[in-house]
Motif scaffolding. Structure first.
Motif, PDB file in Angstrom:
ATOM      1  N   UNK A 157     111.205  28.861  99.485  1.00 21.32           N
ATOM      2  CA  UNK A 157     110.477  27.603  99.312  1.00 21.32           C
ATOM      3  C   UNK A 157     109.084  27.652  99.928  1.00 21.32           C
ATOM      4  N   UNK A 158     108.839  28.603 100.822  1.00 22.93           N
ATOM      5  CA  UNK A 158     107.533  28.721 101.444  1.00 22.93           C
ATOM      6  C   UNK A 158     107.099  30.163 101.567  1.00 22.93           C
ATOM      7  N   UNK A 159     105.806  30.420 101.332  1.00 21.51           N
ATOM      8  CA  UNK A 159     105.268  31.773 101.437  1.00 21.51           C
ATOM      9  C   UNK A 159     103.896  31.698 102.088  1.00 21.51           C
ATOM     10  N   UNK A 160     103.755  32.310 103.264  1.00 15.69           N
ATOM     11  CA  UNK A 160     102.496  32.325 103.997  1.00 15.69           C
ATOM     12  C   UNK A 160     102.109  33.772 104.269  1.00 15.69           C
ATOM     13  N   UNK A 161     101.160  34.288 103.490  1.00 13.33           N
ATOM     14  CA  UNK A 161     100.674  35.658 103.660  1.00 13.33           C
ATOM     15  C   UNK A 161      99.188  35.641 104.000  1.00 13.33           C
ATOM     16  N   UNK A 162      98.779  34.605 104.714  1.00 13.10           N
ATOM     17  CA  UNK A 162      97.381  34.475 105.127  1.00 13.10           C
ATOM     18  C   UNK A 162      96.970  35.650 106.004  1.00 13.10           C
ATOM     19  N   UNK A 163      95.831  36.269 105.658  1.00  9.90           N
ATOM     20  CA  UNK A 163      95.293  37.356 106.456  1.00  9.90           C
ATOM     21  C   UNK A 163      96.138  38.606 106.495  1.00  9.90           C
ATOM     22  N   UNK A 164      96.963  38.830 105.477  1.00  8.80           N
ATOM     23  CA  UNK A 164      97.840  40.000 105.450  1.00  8.80           C
ATOM     24  C   UNK A 164      97.222  41.207 104.737  1.00  8.80           C
ATOM     25  N   UNK A 165      95.966  41.091 104.325  1.00 11.24           N
ATOM     26  CA  UNK A 165      95.304  42.213 103.672  1.00 11.24           C
ATOM     27  C   UNK A 165      95.713  42.418 102.232  1.00 11.24           C
ATOM     28  N   UNK A 166      96.156  41.354 101.566  1.00 10.50           N
ATOM     29  CA  UNK A 166      96.483  41.467 100.148  1.00 10.50           C
ATOM     30  C   UNK A 166      95.208  41.757  99.356  1.00 10.50           C
ATOM     31  N   UNK A 167      95.345  42.527  98.295  1.00 14.81           N
ATOM     32  CA  UNK A 167      94.163  42.926  97.526  1.00 14.81           C
ATOM     33  C   UNK A 167      94.511  43.080  96.057  1.00 14.81           C
ATOM     34  N   UNK A 168      93.463  43.139  95.244  1.00 13.95           N
ATOM     35  CA  UNK A 168      93.652  43.296  93.814  1.00 13.95           C
ATOM     36  C   UNK A 168      93.944  41.977  93.133  1.00 13.95           C
ATOM     37  N   UNK A 169      94.378  42.065  91.886  1.00 14.60           N
ATOM     38  CA  UNK A 169      94.684  40.872  91.095  1.00 14.60           C
ATOM     39  C   UNK A 169      96.087  40.385  91.420  1.00 14.60           C
ATOM     40  N   UNK A 170      96.199  39.119  91.790  1.00 10.30           N
ATOM     41  CA  UNK A 170      97.466  38.563  92.247  1.00 10.30           C
ATOM     42  C   UNK A 170      98.557  38.747  91.198  1.00 10.30           C
ATOM     43  N   UNK A 171      99.707  39.198  91.636  1.00  7.05           N
ATOM     44  CA  UNK A 171     100.823  39.466  90.728  1.00  7.05           C
ATOM     45  C   UNK A 171     101.322  38.183  90.072  1.00  7.05           C
ATOM     46  N   UNK A 172     101.634  38.270  88.788  1.00 10.44           N
ATOM     47  CA  UNK A 172     102.184  37.096  88.100  1.00 10.44           C
ATOM     48  C   UNK A 172     103.666  36.908  88.404  1.00 10.44           C
ATOM     49  N   UNK A 173     104.217  37.734  89.316  1.00  7.91           N
ATOM     50  CA  UNK A 173     105.618  37.548  89.713  1.00  7.91           C
ATOM     51  C   UNK A 173     105.836  36.194  90.372  1.00  7.91           C
ATOM     52  N   UNK A 174     104.763  35.579  90.873  1.00  5.55           N
ATOM     53  CA  UNK A 174     104.879  34.264  91.499  1.00  5.55           C
ATOM     54  C   UNK A 174     105.420  33.218  90.529  1.00  5.55           C
ATOM     55  N   UNK A 175     105.220  33.433  89.227  1.00  2.00           N
ATOM     56  CA  UNK A 175     105.686  32.439  88.256  1.00  2.00           C
ATOM     57  C   UNK A 175     107.211  32.343  88.229  1.00  2.00           C
ATOM     58  N   UNK A 176     107.889  33.377  88.728  1.00  3.14           N
ATOM     59  CA  UNK A 176     109.353  33.360  88.747  1.00  3.14           C
ATOM     60  C   UNK A 176     109.906  32.563  89.922  1.00  3.14           C
ATOM     61  N   UNK A 177     109.068  32.266  90.906  1.00  7.48           N
ATOM     62  CA  UNK A 177     109.533  31.599  92.127  1.00  7.48           C
ATOM     63  C   UNK A 177     109.416  30.085  91.947  1.00  7.48           C
TER      64      UNK A 177
END
Length: 262
Positions: A192-212
């Motif tokens: 229900x919650x996802x906090x990846x602030x400042x985790x060094x994520x890069x590139x084009x955000x995965x569309x896997x989020x649409x499944x959540x």
């Protein structure tokens, strides 16, 4: 390495074949491998044509990774009826048609996302070991996996997070318990919650989020190399959203949820 996948059928002691992440081209014959093979990984190449039907003659085959290529056509029914299958990844190809019945009781993960599959999601109740299921990015698919008692939506959330990690980067250590993952909040078995602030994520955000589709809070802030567009389907569940310090494009249906940036 470049060129076609060689015929290795005479290599009778070969069990594990890793040719992933090269520049291999051409089609793949179903007779290219020995019957002794346990795992075949041809992912992230430039292969095309139909998915090889490795159902018969490969009684030991447990893992098949053909993701991130240009395979087209339908998924061979022989793969679905393969009792030895533990992991199947055909994601990010050009596959069409229906998903065949998946009969392996030991199937642990099934990744079919980002194709053009259609029809009804098959009954997965016999796959009692299933822990990861990726079906997003197939707008023609329909059905509800929760109708099958042994399969819950937590398998979708876990798969979505793993793809997010592999595509954009986060989480150096991952346990079997979703609730123990850094930045992940779980309620009722769903993320229900996802906090990846400042985790060094890069590139084009995965569309896997649409499944959540149980996600209510999403914080992607302070990842300056993160770009792309968020799935508009997130508007059905999200109540808070933070993309400050990123280059992410937010669809109009989500802009009302955006946190103010300093």
């Amino acid at each position: 390495m470049s060129g076609p996948v060689p015929n290795l059928s005479s290599s009778s002691k070969l069990r594990y074949l890793y040719l992933d992440g090269n520049n291999l081209t051409g089609t793949v014959s179903s007779s290219s491998f020995p019957g002794s093979v346990v795992k075949i990984d041809l992912s992230r190449n430039q292969l095309r044509g139909p998915v090889p039907d490795l159902g018969s003659g490969y009684s030991k085959l447990a893992y098949l990774h053909l993701n991130d290529n240009s395979f087209n056509g339908s998924i061979p029914s022989g793969l679905g009826s393969k009792s030895s299958l533990v992991g199947l990844d055909l994601s990010d190809n050009l596959l069409t048609g229906a998903i065949p019945a998946m009969e392996s009781t030991g199937l642990a993960y099934l990744f079919l996302h980002n194709n053009s599959l259609s029809g009804t999601i098959p009954d997965l109740s016999s796959s009692g070991d299933l822990v990861e299921l990726g079906l997003w990015g197939n707008p023609g698919l329909s059905g509800d996996i929760t109708l099958h008692s042994s399969v819950g939506l937590e398998v979708v959330d876990r798969a979505a997070l793993l793809v997010l990690r592999d595509t954009n980067g986060a989480w150096t250590e991952i346990s079997s318990d979703l609730a123990s993952w850094d930045g992940v909040t779980v309620s009722g078995g769903r993320v229900t919650g996802l906090d990846v602030s400042g985790k060094g994520l890069k590139g084009e955000i995965s569309n896997s989020l649409e499944a959540m589709d149980a996600l209510t809070s999403l914080n992607l802030s302070n990842n300056s190399s993160l770009s792309g567009t968020l799935p508009s389907s997130l508007s059905s569940s999200l109540t808070t959203l933070n993309t400050c310090g990123t280059s992410i494009t937010v669809p109009s249906g989500l802009q009302g949820l955006l946190a103010a940036c300093d």
